[in-house]
Motif scaffolding. Sequence first.
Motif, short mmCIF file in Angstrom:
data_model
loop_
_atom_site.label_atom_id
_atom_site.label_comp_id
_atom_site.label_asym_id
_atom_site.label_seq_id
_atom_site.Cartn_x
_atom_site.Cartn_y
_atom_site.Cartn_z
N UNK A 274 0.82 -1.22 0.00
CA UNK A 274 0.00 0.00 0.00
C UNK A 274 0.84 1.26 0.00
N UNK A 275 2.00 1.21 0.68
CA UNK A 275 2.78 2.44 0.72
C UNK A 275 3.62 2.63 -0.54
N UNK A 276 3.61 1.64 -1.42
CA UNK A 276 4.33 1.79 -2.70
C UNK A 276 3.43 1.53 -3.89
N UNK A 277 2.16 1.49 -3.67
CA UNK A 277 1.23 1.19 -4.77
C UNK A 277 -0.18 1.17 -4.23
N UNK A 278 -0.89 0.12 -4.52
CA UNK A 278 -2.25 0.01 -4.01
C UNK A 278 -2.59 -1.46 -3.80
N UNK A 295 -3.17 -6.26 -6.13
CA UNK A 295 -2.87 -4.84 -6.20
C UNK A 295 -1.73 -4.58 -7.14
N UNK A 296 -0.96 -3.54 -6.80
CA UNK A 296 0.09 -3.11 -7.71
C UNK A 296 1.19 -2.52 -6.85
N UNK A 297 2.43 -2.93 -7.14
CA UNK A 297 3.58 -2.41 -6.40
C UNK A 297 4.47 -1.66 -7.39
N UNK A 298 4.55 -0.35 -7.20
CA UNK A 298 5.31 0.48 -8.15
C UNK A 298 4.93 0.18 -9.60
#
Length: 409
Positions: A274-278, A295-298
């Motif tokens: 969450x702190x690098x994407x959603x 979700x998605x990381x960077x």
Amino acid sequence: MTLLSVQAAQERILSCFKPVEAETLSLEQCAGRVLAADMFSIDLPLFDNSSVDGFALIAADAVDTSAASPRTLNVVADIPAGSSSDVSIMRGQAARIMTGAPLPKGADAVVMVEDTDFDYQSPNIAAPAQVKIYKSVKAGENVRTRGMDIKNGQKVLSAGHRLRAQDLGMLAMLSTAKVSVFRRPRAALLSSGDELAPIDQPLKPGKIRDTNSHTIAALIEDSGCEVLRLGIAPDQRDAIQTLFDKSISMKADVIISSAGVSVGAFDFIKDVVESNGSLDFWKVNMRPGKPVAFGEYRGVPFIGLPGNPVSAFVGFEVFVRPALGRLAGLETVARPKVKVRLAEPVESDGRESYLRAMVEESTGILSAKLTGHQGSGNLLSLVQANALLIIPAGVKSLPIGSPVDAWWL
Ligand code: AMP
Ligand code: MG
């Protein structure tokens, strides 16, 4: 938290994936790769040729012939396979011809060598000066005409098709030495949990083997992707972030993790993503494998599978395999289902259930028996299974003999 249907979760995940870019490979490297362009044929066969060993002739010269009333023709040429000779024949003439050799001009049929007086059983006999024809042939008989199998311009393979042995043969027939295929997607894989020990280290008290790394890596490769094995992330924020960042620097197209998505340790993966994407965390109406994180990381899609080995496997088949198929450029990502019959009654809790079963054919019917207890940690139930039975949502019990959908494993 809302309970998503399996289908809704699949669709939401799939909608975030698109095919990776194409690359050009030589044909030898293309087994199992996914075509990035439609492939069109030339005329095949490329030239009229004989489908038998025999004598090429003009069918009108062999009307009403038989063993009792043969017709004698002058043999004016000998045409081996691979010959490019410009032979032609006229009425009353024949040419010895081998299977696959080009039909001489003027000829419209081939009589099999067995239907002549030629001694075909002795090796290395030169073509005779004359041959007796024992059987009449129709125009076109034993001739494979140009374009008879496939016409120039006909589509033979579609973009999005995974190349099998016969497809590679087809491409070779079309002289396709270089093929445009999707590059193999890279899937980063990590396990999470303080209890996990890698396969090459001693198993200390309280620890268990990291099983999922091995199962899921094999499934990723089976899906046509390259695995970036990141190993085990302990239940610590920084360590998890380090592995996620590593997958970014290794240019992963997708990040897949197992475990840490139920309450508790989940928070670390959750925080990091969450702190690098959603991140969405879903409870899906299925069994096993209810919790799925997506979700998605960077900018790189992330799928978090459950930790229990059977749940992770089922979660992969239901959510990750189609996503990897889309990344890999596959046109069709839905897995084919087969109808089987229950050889025993089955109970479910009303969630869409994926049950491990052994399916065997007897008297024309595919009949399914569960492989022992269906606990989500009991990997033996999967080891002994050759199919996953799919019990739809809302069904709580099915009597023996019920038809159900299954996936072959
Ligand atoms: P978790 O989702 O972290 O609560 O894990 C659920 C269960 O799966 C726990 O019993 C874990 O020990 C087990 N588990 C998690 N990861 C793995 C793994 N990589 N291999 C085998 N078991 C695992
Ligand atoms: Mg855990």
